[in-house]
Design a protein around this motif. Sequence first.
Motif, PDB file in Angstrom:
ATOM      1  N   ASP A 138       0.810  -1.227   0.000  1.00 37.68           N
ATOM      2  CA  ASP A 138       0.000   0.000   0.000  1.00 37.68           C
ATOM      3  C   ASP A 138       0.842   1.275   0.000  1.00 37.68           C
TER       4      ASP A 138
ATOM      5  N   HIS B 175       0.716   3.515  -2.372  1.00 38.99           N
ATOM      6  CA  HIS B 175      -0.168   4.571  -2.870  1.00 38.99           C
ATOM      7  C   HIS B 175       0.602   5.767  -3.440  1.00 38.99           C
TER       8      HIS B 175
ATOM      9  N   HIS C 215      -3.081  -9.192  -2.103  1.00 41.92           N
ATOM     10  CA  HIS C 215      -3.310  -7.854  -1.561  1.00 41.92           C
ATOM     11  C   HIS C 215      -4.368  -7.836  -0.457  1.00 41.92           C
TER      12      HIS C 215
ATOM     13  N   HIS D 270      -3.912  -3.909   2.199  1.00 37.98           N
ATOM     14  CA  HIS D 270      -5.251  -3.446   1.828  1.00 37.98           C
ATOM     15  C   HIS D 270      -5.995  -2.654   2.895  1.00 37.98           C
TER      16      HIS D 270
END
Length: 300
Positions: free
Chosen positions: A72, A74, A209, A229
């Motif tokens: 994650d 991002h 994930h 996740h």
Amino acid sequence: MNNPEIKKKKNLLFETGRKLALTGTTFGFPTLAYARYVEPNWLDVSHQTVPVDALEGIGQGIKGFKAAFFSDLHLPDKGPASDTLWLAVERALLERPDLALLGGDMFDHGKYNPVMADMVRVLTGAGIPVWGVLGNHDYFGRRGEYLRIMKNLEEVGLKWLVNRAEPFEYRGAQIWLAGIDDFVKGEPDVAETARQIPPGVRPLILLSHNPATIKTLPPDFAHVMLCGHTHGGQINPALPPLNRKLNWVKFRPGSHHYSEFVLGWYTYNGIRLYVGRGLGMSGLKMRFNARPELVMLKFE
Ligand SMILES: [Fe+2]
């Protein structure tokens, strides 16, 4: 109206409201500032161990085997990665892991950002092989963008475990790694992954994930499963151990974020599951009581 009893009650109500407003102003702004500017940059290098003796069919030869687990991230559509992400890479290098694993959601909107390739290069350049799976956010880009993501990262040495299983040599011992595609946006194929694993072999580490994937696996499918996740709730109101129970990820059945496995260790159907809090943020760019986490997994 001039009843002194009513007046007293009104005053009490006003006074309570004033105190609540004052408390909110005093603690609300600092809390927001903390969640926005402090905690997202407060990396937790979390050392997790798995006792080899408890793993059936796994030889003593893997004692000492170490994996760094990033999930994650991002990353933004363009521009640099946050200091936290680079700090996680630096800290992972210092730990000298035998491999690095990426748990998906590398790109916030599924748009390829070359900074991810820079990170992979730093790890592979230090002799650390990198394996990964995709997360739901990696599929958010325009049509076929995830294929570009896969191709570009493969070119810098990342090996994909999207419905794949592969052996890895460690001090003469053979370790099996496997991965399942994202539960929501991908095309998870457990049977295809299982087909690539020799009969009687149980992967040491399975990547996927979304922790919800664990419910689709046959019992004892892998020894350890690593997922991300949930971001540990990302903004999580409860202190440990209640933070595993009281958070919005757990309380939104029907949402694709919903998971009964929110953070930390679980055992389900004979599989040891670790759900990491991840490193980046989605939606509100805040973290509260869910510090960014680099997971260092060691077998000993
Ligand atoms: Fe995520």
